[in-house]
Structure formats: structure tokens, C-alpha cells
Design an enzyme around this catalytic site. Structure first.
Site, PDB file in Angstrom:
ATOM      1  NE  ARG A 170      -2.753   0.837   3.541  1.00  0.00           N
ATOM      2  CZ  ARG A 170      -3.503   1.280   4.587  1.00  0.00           C
ATOM      3  NH1 ARG A 170      -4.961   1.542   4.084  1.00  0.00           N
ATOM      4  NH2 ARG A 170      -3.064   1.048   5.859  1.00  0.00           N
ATOM      5  CG  ASP A 454      -4.533   3.069  11.038  1.00  0.00           C
ATOM      6  OD1 ASP A 454      -5.589   3.711  11.464  1.00  0.00           O
ATOM      7  OD2 ASP A 454      -4.448   2.144  10.276  1.00  0.00           O
TER       8      ASP A 454
END
Length: 545
Positions: A170, A454
């Protein structure tokens, strides 16, 4: 003092870190330069389009299914590319930073896919940007290992790629720059840097191993951004002499506008598409961000109460499965962020039951797989998907033609159970501050209260606080949420946090207050923080984990 250097057309402004020369070769930088020259103009235009769309929503214009792309949605004949090698079975995907210890644990976890994350779970220090690429090369070279300070050794169970989870990378979102690499004085997009370096160094080797170069694309807001990525893939393959259509990409549907263009996104990427993912945390953040000034209708309760069973979240996930399966693509469910406790088995038992329930809902709805954040959750998720899928690698044949989701249902945020509590406010403050402090020290994924936080979850925390203040929201005890009260709670939070040498809590509080407690609302928590605070200049030291 370090003097910036130039290589080909790219100026490198960071203090060098170890192994940098292996990654930033002349040929690799030339490859990135070609991507930048070809697509930077379009990328900038698309980022400007995002701002216009957000302004329209703020002014009362709800997102809707596009009339100009109706023909794509109604044409039943088109399908995405056939499933690529290594992506047939994605029932359990594990995600996390590309640090050696965490990478080894993920690759040894028994998951089907490892999402090597350069985005929300990564603080983009220059050291981390290079380290990510180095560690991914180490996997292919059979050299990835790690030794803890206490002497404990970590090694891969196998260095045969066929025995390991399929690697899906990613890169950063299109909105984030890489300030250390400049062309004509302007930064190259972090997305082009992350994708370009990985593809240049790894693509052919991954193909030769029987798999391929696979990616997750974050933060897309419409099908035109998917078209841009498709064109990036076409040029990248052409430049390296790789057959067109070899790349596969899974798009995270994590913005409210993208939810109205799922099939169009699949269509634009169809020769490179591997499906869609329900990026639940960023999706919640996107709704708060876009509708934050639209009145009490869009004011959510405590973060933990906004669940996947909420009407608007159910509509979003069912629409995603239907869109994917109609087009022959895999639908991947959202993250289970629980981090098991090593001290309290009762916490684990309760959490495992909740994770199992969440995964069962996904699998029964038609999802083909799902995400977890910790190796101990892999068997929990696998047991659920094994029960539903059996020996089948996926359930794409369940096209979910019974699903008909309207624009109204995607925006049906009414009826959320629960209220705003002082505890919820305090937790949002603490999570946002602790995450930013850790991020400033180079850690993009932080375990807090047995949850892996996150950037996406930190964004929910700070955006909820901003919205509660500006909507004069009221807690369950009748307290009106004001900026003054929030400052008091912030001060109390900081007083209770245990400090340590080298911490960056002063800066973290400054950033938090700028993003949550002021009148303006920065689009992303990390953007201004990256430009002003992170890694200027970076020290030169050994790549560590």
C-alpha cells in the site's frame, strides 16, 4: 551541514541513510521522474477537484450516483481481469508496518496476504521510506531477519515465496508529497515514489516467482483518480517491458464520494483490478470530515459506538460486495484492530468473540476475505471464513443481486445508538495526542488500549472533537462541549501521561490543538505535520526496526 544532491533530474534533500544507494539508483530515479513528468499535472488537478467537491458537500449538496456514468453501472457485460496468481484466496489478510520484526511475524502468521503498509501504519520519515523498500527487497533476497535487544531471533519460516503470504503493497495516498525528492523545486508525490521504487526493484522478480506486483490504493475519492492510477500502471509496465495488465490493484473504498462510484472505479482499473476493500475507519472519518458543518444530523456518538451494524455502514458494505461480485472481483472486509493482551486472557476472550462475530457478518454478507492487525487474530478470522467458504477460494458467484442501495441509504446516519460521553472525549484526546507523538518519532502504528491505532483512527478522534465543539454537541450528562472545556481536558490528559527522555509530547499537543481545537479544519492530520515537523533533516544511522 548536509548539502542536497542531485541525481538525474531529481534533487535529494534528505541526509543519506544506510542502504539508500541500493534504492535510489540512477535508473530507479529516472523511472520515478518519468511517472512524475507524465502524471503530476493530472494529480494536482484531481487534488483541486477534491477541494471543490468538499466545498459542495459543505454547502448542502449531497453526493449522488453519477448520471454521466449510468451506462457503466447498467452495462452487465463488462468484467474485471481474471484473478491473478496468488490472489485467488484472500480469506485472511494481515496488515502492518514494513518493520523487520513485524514483517516476519506477519509473513509467518499463516495469513493468505500480507499488506505491506507504506501509508496509514507508516510515519514517512526518510529512514522509513528507504527502510520499507530495503526490507521488501530483503524478503525476495532471503535475508530478512531480526534480533531483539534481549537476543531473541526472528526469521521467516520459509524463503520460498510460494510458502509465504502474497505480498500486496500500500503506497501513500495521492495527496501526500515526498518532500525529500524534488523536481524543479517541487516534491514528487509520495504515491509515485512508493509505488515506483517498489515496482522498479521488485516487479519482474515477483512475476518470475509465480506471483506479481500487487497494490492497495488508498484514499481514492472518485473514478477519475482510479483512471489516473490505471494510466500510471500502463506507463510503468511499458517502461520496464512488462506485459500490460500484469499489475493488480485493490482499491480501498474509504471515502464517502468513492462509495457512490464503486463500479466506475472497478471499470477504470478493470485490466488491473483485484477488487475493493471496505476501509471502515477512514470511511467514518470521511463522513465526519465532509459533513462536519452540516448540523446535528451528522454528529456521531462516541467513536466505539459507530459500528459496522449502523445503517449507513451496512449499506456501504453490501453495496461493495454487490459491485465487486457483479464484475468478477473480490470483496475484502474491514480491519479488526484488536491487539491481544499478554497479561489478561479474559480481555482476549471477549475480543476474540467480537472479532469472530464481525468476521461472520462479513462472510455471510458475501465478503471473500478480511483484514486483521495481529497474528493471533489470523486463526480467529480463518475459522470463520473456512466455515463459510469451505474449500472454495472465494464466493464471487454470490452476486448479491438482492441488494439495491440508494443514495439515501448510504447517507442514513440517523438512529445511531449511544451518546457522547466525557470518557469518549477523553479517550479521543489521549489517542490523538499519543498517536501523533509516536508518529513524530517514526512509528505509524501504535497499540493503545489493546487496539492498533493508525492515522485513520487518529483522524476519527480529532475530527469528532472538532465537530463536537463546532456543533455545540451535548454529552449524556448534559454538558455542552466547548473549546474551553476541551482545552481543560487536554491539559488534564497531558498531566497524566508518563513522560520519557526524547518524547515529543509538546509538539504533539501543538499539532493536536491546531487540528482539533481551532476554527480551521486541516484536511489531513498528517499533511501539515509532515511538512513542518517530520524529519528535517534526518539523522544518518543504521536502518532499524
Amino acid at each position: 551541514m548536509f548539502t542536497p544532491t542531485s541525481l538525474n533530474s531529481i534533487q535529494i534533500t534528505a541526509t543519506p541513510v544506510r542502504y539508500q544507494e541500493q534504492i535510489l539508483t540512477e535508473q530507479a530515479l529516472d523511472f520515478i521522474s518519468n511517472l512524475h513528468q507524465a502524471f503530476e499535472g493530472r494529480r494536482v488537478e484531481l487534488m483541486q477537484r477534491r477541494q471543490l467537491n468538499r466545498a459542495r458537500i459543505a454547502n448542502g449538496h449531497d453526493p449522488k450516483f453519477l448520471e454521466e456514468t449510468r451506462h457503466i453501472r447498467e452495462d452487465a457485460s463488462w468484467q474485471v481481469a481474471p484473478i491473478a496468481p496468488g490472489l485467488q484466496d484472500r480469506r485472511v489478510e494481515i496488515t502492518g508496518p514494513i518493520e523487520r520484526k513485524m514483517a516476519i511475524n506477519a509473513l509467518n502468521s499463516g495469513a493468505n496476504v500480507w499488506l505491506a503498509d507504506m501509508e496509514d501504519a507508516c510515519s514517512p520519515t526518510w529512514q522509513n521510506v528507504i527502510k520499507n523498500q530495503v526490507n521488501l527487497l530483503r524478503v525476495l533476497d532471503g535475508e530478512l531477519d531480526f534480533t531483539d535487544p534481549d537476543g531473541r531471533e526472528y526469521k521467516l519460516n520459509s524463503y520460498e515465496l510460494s510458502d509465504l503470504p502474497t505480498i500486496v503493497v500500500r503506497p501513500r495516498g495521492l495527496h501526500l508529497p515526498e518532500k525529500h525528492l524534488l523536481i524543479n523545486g517541487k516534491p514528487i508525490a509520495g504515491a509515485f515514489v512508493d509505488f515506483g521504487l517498489h515496482f522498479f526493484h521488485n516487479a519482474q522478480r515477483l512475476i518470475d516467482s509465480g506471483r506479481g506486483a500487487y497494490y492497495y490504493l488508498p484514499k481514492l475519492e472518485n473514478h477519475l483518480e482510479a483512471r489516473l492510477w490505471n494510466d500510471v500502471f500502463v506507463l510503468a509496465q511499458e517502461l520496464l517491458g512488462i506485459e500490460r495488465g500484469t499489475i493488480r490493484a485493490t482499491v480501498l473504498i474509504e471515502t464517502i464520494t468513492a462509495a457512490f462510484e464503486m463500479e466506475e472505479i472497478l471499470y477504470e482499473l478493470r485490466e488491473h483490478s483485484a477488487g475493493l476493500n471496505a476501509g471502515r475507519w477512514d470511511y467514518i472519518f470521511s463522513i465526519i470530515k465532509n459533513f462536519r458543518s452540516r448540523g446535528p444530523r451528522f454528529v456521531f456518538p462516541d467513536r466505539e459506538l459507530v459500528t459496522m451494524t449502523s445503517p449507513f455502514m451496512r449499506a456501504y458494505t453490501e453495496q461493495l460486495v454487490r459491485a465487486c461480485h457483479r464484475r468478477g472481483a473480490t470483496a475484502i472486509g474491514g480491519m479488526s484492530a484488536f491487539v491481544p493482551s499478554r497479561k489478561d486472557a479474559s480481555i482476549n476472550q471477549i475480543a476474540f468473540e467480537k472479532v469472530s462475530e464481525d468476521k461472520a457478518r462479513e462472510a455471510n454478507d458475501g465478503f471473500d476475505g478480511s483484514w486483521v492487525a495481529h497474528p493471533d487474530l489470523v486463526p480467529v478470522a480463518r475459522e470463520v471464513y473456512d466455515r463459510v467458504l469451505g474449500a472454495n477460494p472465494h464466493q464471487i458467484s454470490r452476486t448479491r443481486e438482492d441488494v439495491e442501495v440508494s443514495a439515501k441509504e448510504l447517507l442514513n446516519v440517523e438512529g445511531l445508538e449511544g451518546r457522547i460521553t466525557e470518557r469518549g472525549i477523553r479517550e479521543n484526546i489521549e489517542i490523538a495526542i499519543r498517536y501523533v507523538e509516536s508518529w513524530l518519532r517514526g512509528n505509524g502504528a501504535v497499540a493503545l488500549r489493546n487496539l492498533m491505532e493508525d492515522a485513520a483512527t487518529a483522524e476519527i478522534s480529532r475530527s469528532q472533537l472538532w465537530q463536537w465543539i463546532h456543533q455545540s454537541a451535548i454529552t449524556d450528562t448534559g454538558e455542552v462541549i466547548t473549546r474551553a472545556w476541551m482545552h481543560e481536558l487536554t491539559d488534564e490528559t497531558i498531566e497524566k501521561i508518563e513522560r520519557f527522555e526524547g518524547d515529543r509530547f509538546e509538539q504533539a499537543v501543538e499539532i493536536f490543538e491546531a487540528c482539533a481545537l481551532r476554527d480551521d479544519f486541516p484536511t489531513f492530520l498528517t499533511s501539515n505535520t509532515y511538512q513542518r515537523y517530520l524529519d528535517t533533516p534526518a539523522p544518518a544511522y543504521e536502518i532499524a526496526s
